[in-house]
Write a protein that holds these residues in place. Sequence first.
Motif, PDB file in Angstrom:
ATOM      1  N   VAL A 127      38.913  54.618  72.745  1.00  0.00           N
ATOM      2  CA  VAL A 127      38.141  53.603  72.028  1.00  0.00           C
ATOM      3  C   VAL A 127      36.684  54.054  72.045  1.00  0.00           C
ATOM      4  CG1 VAL A 127      37.519  51.170  71.903  1.00  0.00           C
ATOM      5  CG2 VAL A 127      39.772  51.844  72.775  1.00  0.00           C
ATOM      6  N   ARG A 128      36.112  54.273  70.878  1.00  0.00           N
ATOM      7  CA  ARG A 128      34.781  54.876  70.828  1.00  0.00           C
ATOM      8  C   ARG A 128      33.643  53.872  70.744  1.00  0.00           C
ATOM      9  NH1 ARG A 128      36.959  56.426  65.748  1.00  0.00           N
ATOM     10  NH2 ARG A 128      36.065  55.257  64.006  1.00  0.00           N
ATOM     11  N   GLN A 129      33.961  52.579  70.750  1.00  0.00           N
ATOM     12  CA  GLN A 129      32.901  51.576  70.718  1.00  0.00           C
ATOM     13  C   GLN A 129      33.380  50.324  71.440  1.00  0.00           C
ATOM     14  OE1 GLN A 129      32.846  51.554  66.396  1.00  0.00           O
ATOM     15  NE2 GLN A 129      33.557  49.439  66.356  1.00  0.00           N
ATOM     16  N   PRO A 130      32.445  49.529  71.995  1.00  0.00           N
ATOM     17  CA  PRO A 130      32.841  48.309  72.700  1.00  0.00           C
ATOM     18  C   PRO A 130      33.571  47.340  71.768  1.00  0.00           C
ATOM     19  CG  PRO A 130      30.545  48.850  73.128  1.00  0.00           C
ATOM     20  CD  PRO A 130      30.992  49.730  71.994  1.00  0.00           C
ATOM     21  N   PHE A 131      34.540  46.613  72.321  1.00  0.00           N
ATOM     22  CA  PHE A 131      35.219  45.581  71.539  1.00  0.00           C
ATOM     23  C   PHE A 131      35.568  44.428  72.462  1.00  0.00           C
ATOM     24  CE2 PHE A 131      38.963  47.266  73.459  1.00  0.00           C
ATOM     25  CZ  PHE A 131      39.980  46.346  73.291  1.00  0.00           C
ATOM     26  N   THR A 132      35.753  43.265  71.871  1.00  0.00           N
ATOM     27  CA  THR A 132      36.108  42.081  72.647  1.00  0.00           C
ATOM     28  C   THR A 132      37.612  41.855  72.543  1.00  0.00           C
ATOM     29  OG1 THR A 132      33.955  41.082  72.208  1.00  0.00           O
ATOM     30  CG2 THR A 132      35.726  39.613  72.958  1.00  0.00           C
ATOM     31  N   PRO A 133      38.371  42.107  73.616  1.00  0.00           N
ATOM     32  CA  PRO A 133      39.825  41.913  73.549  1.00  0.00           C
ATOM     33  C   PRO A 133      40.175  40.448  73.327  1.00  0.00           C
ATOM     34  CG  PRO A 133      39.183  43.172  75.498  1.00  0.00           C
ATOM     35  CD  PRO A 133      37.940  42.578  74.932  1.00  0.00           C
ATOM     36  N   ILE A 134      41.110  40.215  72.421  1.00  0.00           N
ATOM     37  CA  ILE A 134      41.615  38.868  72.164  1.00  0.00           C
ATOM     38  C   ILE A 134      43.144  38.957  72.193  1.00  0.00           C
ATOM     39  CG2 ILE A 134      41.726  36.930  70.557  1.00  0.00           C
ATOM     40  CD1 ILE A 134      39.064  37.919  69.387  1.00  0.00           C
ATOM     41  N   ALA A 135      43.760  38.234  73.125  1.00  0.00           N
ATOM     42  CA  ALA A 135      45.215  38.281  73.275  1.00  0.00           C
ATOM     43  C   ALA A 135      45.906  37.517  72.154  1.00  0.00           C
ATOM     44  CB  ALA A 135      45.614  37.699  74.625  1.00  0.00           C
ATOM     45  N   GLU A 136      46.921  38.142  71.565  1.00  0.00           N
ATOM     46  CA  GLU A 136      47.709  37.489  70.515  1.00  0.00           C
ATOM     47  C   GLU A 136      48.561  36.386  71.139  1.00  0.00           C
ATOM     48  OE1 GLU A 136      50.850  38.636  66.924  1.00  0.00           O
ATOM     49  OE2 GLU A 136      50.474  40.050  68.537  1.00  0.00           O
ATOM     50  N   VAL A 137      48.384  35.177  70.654  1.00  0.00           N
ATOM     51  CA  VAL A 137      49.113  34.027  71.190  1.00  0.00           C
ATOM     52  C   VAL A 137      50.619  34.234  70.998  1.00  0.00           C
ATOM     53  CG1 VAL A 137      49.478  31.539  71.009  1.00  0.00           C
ATOM     54  CG2 VAL A 137      47.173  32.487  70.740  1.00  0.00           C
ATOM     55  N   GLY A 138      51.377  34.004  72.067  1.00  0.00           N
ATOM     56  CA  GLY A 138      52.825  34.135  72.001  1.00  0.00           C
ATOM     57  C   GLY A 138      53.331  35.533  72.270  1.00  0.00           C
ATOM     58  N   GLU A 139      52.437  36.517  72.258  1.00  0.00           N
ATOM     59  CA  GLU A 139      52.825  37.901  72.508  1.00  0.00           C
ATOM     60  C   GLU A 139      52.235  38.439  73.806  1.00  0.00           C
ATOM     61  OE1 GLU A 139      54.715  40.096  70.693  1.00  0.00           O
ATOM     62  OE2 GLU A 139      55.299  38.611  69.206  1.00  0.00           O
ATOM     63  N   VAL A 140      50.983  38.081  74.049  1.00  0.00           N
ATOM     64  CA  VAL A 140      50.243  38.642  75.188  1.00  0.00           C
ATOM     65  C   VAL A 140      49.648  37.515  76.022  1.00  0.00           C
ATOM     66  CG1 VAL A 140      48.286  40.075  75.866  1.00  0.00           C
ATOM     67  CG2 VAL A 140      49.705  40.752  73.912  1.00  0.00           C
ATOM     68  N   ASP A 141      49.915  37.531  77.327  1.00  0.00           N
ATOM     69  CA  ASP A 141      49.350  36.535  78.237  1.00  0.00           C
ATOM     70  C   ASP A 141      48.005  36.975  78.802  1.00  0.00           C
ATOM     71  OD1 ASP A 141      51.315  34.650  77.953  1.00  0.00           O
ATOM     72  OD2 ASP A 141      52.404  35.190  79.775  1.00  0.00           O
ATOM     73  N   GLU A 142      47.819  38.305  78.954  1.00  0.00           N
ATOM     74  CA  GLU A 142      46.600  38.789  79.589  1.00  0.00           C
ATOM     75  C   GLU A 142      46.320  40.224  79.161  1.00  0.00           C
ATOM     76  OE1 GLU A 142      44.814  39.470  84.131  1.00  0.00           O
ATOM     77  OE2 GLU A 142      46.807  38.581  83.838  1.00  0.00           O
TER      78      GLU A 142
END
Length: 198
Positions: A127-142
Amino acid sequence: MTAAETIARLRAAVGAGAPSSDYDLNPDLRPGNRTLRPAAVLIAFSPAPRGMDLILTKRASGLKHHPGQIAFPGGKVDPTDHDVVAAALREAEEEIALDRRAVDVLGTMTPHETVTGFSVTPILGVVRQPFTPIAEVGEVDEIFTVPFDHIANRANFFVESRYFRGVQRRFLVVPYGPYYIWGATAWMLRTLAERLGP
């Protein structure tokens, strides 16, 4: 180790190698002829104050495949995906909001066979630049990260066993803090660690 040195080691780890399977530690349990479905995961590393970090997810507990387990962003290859790389990038965008344009793809590794019937191709990326992780509801808990040095150290991997449906099964693990990383994810990380060398 600098980020540039880590990326150079990762770049050298791409390419074909020995195939791996969830059945490697349990060959007697391997089923007969079966058709594996193609899938892909993104083994993505991002810059961090301590060097480079691996991005991992904890899958939602209600999922059909591998519920609640630690995993890379990824999933099955859809008919609309150009190839396995496109599938991994699409899934990462959906699951953790990682813009596919922000990932430098270094290459692929040999597919890994899972007990759930997938042939999973690991895609190495940075990943070449900062990003804000956002978990997909129903797929990812953390969503969390693990230091590169932890997964690059082969001494952190070991084999455990449990009884499942009356049969003892052995599996690979590489725990990190409160996270129990095991199964296919641990196998692919172990393969990466071996290819990274000393």
